[in-house]
Design an enzyme around this catalytic site. Structure first.
Site, PDB file in Angstrom:
ATOM      1  N   ILE A   7       1.998  -5.623  -2.226  1.00  0.00           N
ATOM      2  CA  ILE A   7       2.857  -5.959  -1.089  1.00  0.00           C
ATOM      3  C   ILE A   7       2.169  -5.534   0.203  1.00  0.00           C
ATOM      4  CG2 ILE A   7       5.107  -5.540  -0.036  1.00  0.00           C
ATOM      5  CD1 ILE A   7       5.258  -7.124  -2.591  1.00  0.00           C
ATOM      6  N   LEU A   9       1.951  -3.754   3.025  1.00  0.00           N
ATOM      7  CA  LEU A   9       2.366  -2.602   3.804  1.00  0.00           C
ATOM      8  C   LEU A   9       1.141  -2.078   4.544  1.00  0.00           C
ATOM      9  CD1 LEU A   9       4.445  -0.808   1.029  1.00  0.00           C
ATOM     10  CD2 LEU A   9       5.163  -2.600   2.570  1.00  0.00           C
ATOM     11  N   PRO A 128       1.009  -0.967  -2.707  1.00  0.00           N
ATOM     12  CA  PRO A 128       0.804  -1.342  -1.300  1.00  0.00           C
ATOM     13  C   PRO A 128      -0.536  -2.030  -1.118  1.00  0.00           C
ATOM     14  CG  PRO A 128       0.363   0.987  -1.593  1.00  0.00           C
ATOM     15  CD  PRO A 128       0.899   0.496  -2.901  1.00  0.00           C
ATOM     16  N   LYS A 129      -0.576  -2.973  -0.211  1.00  0.00           N
ATOM     17  CA  LYS A 129      -1.850  -3.555   0.219  1.00  0.00           C
ATOM     18  C   LYS A 129      -2.350  -2.675   1.357  1.00  0.00           C
ATOM     19  CE  LYS A 129      -5.247  -6.324   1.318  1.00  0.00           C
ATOM     20  NZ  LYS A 129      -5.796  -5.500   2.415  1.00  0.00           N
ATOM     21  N   VAL A 130      -3.225  -1.760   1.036  1.00  0.00           N
ATOM     22  CA  VAL A 130      -3.703  -0.794   2.026  1.00  0.00           C
ATOM     23  C   VAL A 130      -4.608  -1.495   3.032  1.00  0.00           C
ATOM     24  CG1 VAL A 130      -4.967   1.354   2.332  1.00  0.00           C
ATOM     25  CG2 VAL A 130      -3.526   1.048   0.331  1.00  0.00           C
TER      26      VAL A 130
END
Length: 257
Positions: A7, A9, A128-130
């Protein structure tokens, strides 16, 4: 088998989905001459920005704008010149092969599409998509021997010496496989940041610039690593998370649900 959504974020703060507008999927009403000119102009502009990014370690534009324009180029190519997406161009003196290729992610910006995608699957894991810079780490007999930037997915820059200076990335692993390849994201640690309201603040460019500096700076002490892939790891996610935690990569377990 397990499935994963990353996702969108920002950094490591689980504060909400970032406000990243999707590129329209409708093909422009252009003839062959117009489409060729538009595609060439955008391709050349992206190549110029790539040269600055990889040779000087800075980004002339906001990260999210660059991402949107590269996605726009690939969308135009799909409309008028069907072919594989154009890879990022690397400097000639900075190519190191990846032991395992880096692959991209398909993006869903519509909440209903995302809900439908989730509803059709079981045993789903969310990470999370860092917002950082991707890197491949290679350990041999527990010793860190290589760190390569994502580059174009097949080749990247040798960042081994710089990565060894980042706190939190272990140099030696105990009870690790004889050969270990991990893919993850180098990111800038921030407190209470929300991309939706504050933008990306070019955190990715700060990390990229630091990794290309000739001399290290205090920025290295503000960086972290989020491991999001272990190509040859255990088949189930719980096993992977537990083993990564034992080896010193606990953040992956903390932010995987």
């Amino acid at each position: 088998m397990w499935l994963r959504i990353r996702i969108f974020l920002i950094i490591i703060v689980m504060g909400g989905i970032s406000n990243f507008p999707a590129v329209a999927a409708v093909c422009p009403d252009w003839d062959r001459t117009r489409s060729g000119k538009e595609i060439d102009a955008l391709r050349h502009q992206l190549e110029k920005w790539d040269d600055v990014y990889y040779t000087e370690g800075r980004s002339p534009i906001e990260d999210d704008v660059y991402d949107q324009l590269r996605e726009q180029l690939n969308q135009w190519l799909g409309c008028f010149q069907p072919q594989n997406p154009i890879p990022v161009r690397l400097p000639d003196n900075g190519k190191q092969p990846h032991p395992v290729a880096h692959t991209g992610l398909k993006k869903l910006s519509d909440r209903r599409q995302l809900m439908q995608w989730i509803a059709q699957r079981e045993d789903l894991w969310i990470q999370p998509k860092v917002d950082g810079v991707a890197v491949t780490l290679v350990y041999q007999h527990g010793k860190l021997v290589s760190a390569v930037s994502r580059g174009n997915g097949l080749q990247g820059e040798d960042w081994t010496e710089k990565v060894r200076l980042i706190p939190g990335i272990p140099h030696l692993l105990t009870d690790a496989p004889p050969s270990l390849v991990l893919q993850g994201e180098l990111f800038l640690k921030m407190t209470d940041h929300r991309q939706r309201t504050q933008g990306g603040v070019n955190a990715r460019s700060v990390v990229a610039g630091e990794m290309r500096r000739h001399q290290p700076s205090p920025v290295l002490s503000q960086m972290g690593l989020f491991v999001w892939e272990w190509p040859d790891g255990p088949k189930t996610m719980p096993e992977r998370l537990e083993k990564l935690k034992e080896m010193g990569f606990a953040m992956t377990a903390d932010y995987t649900h």
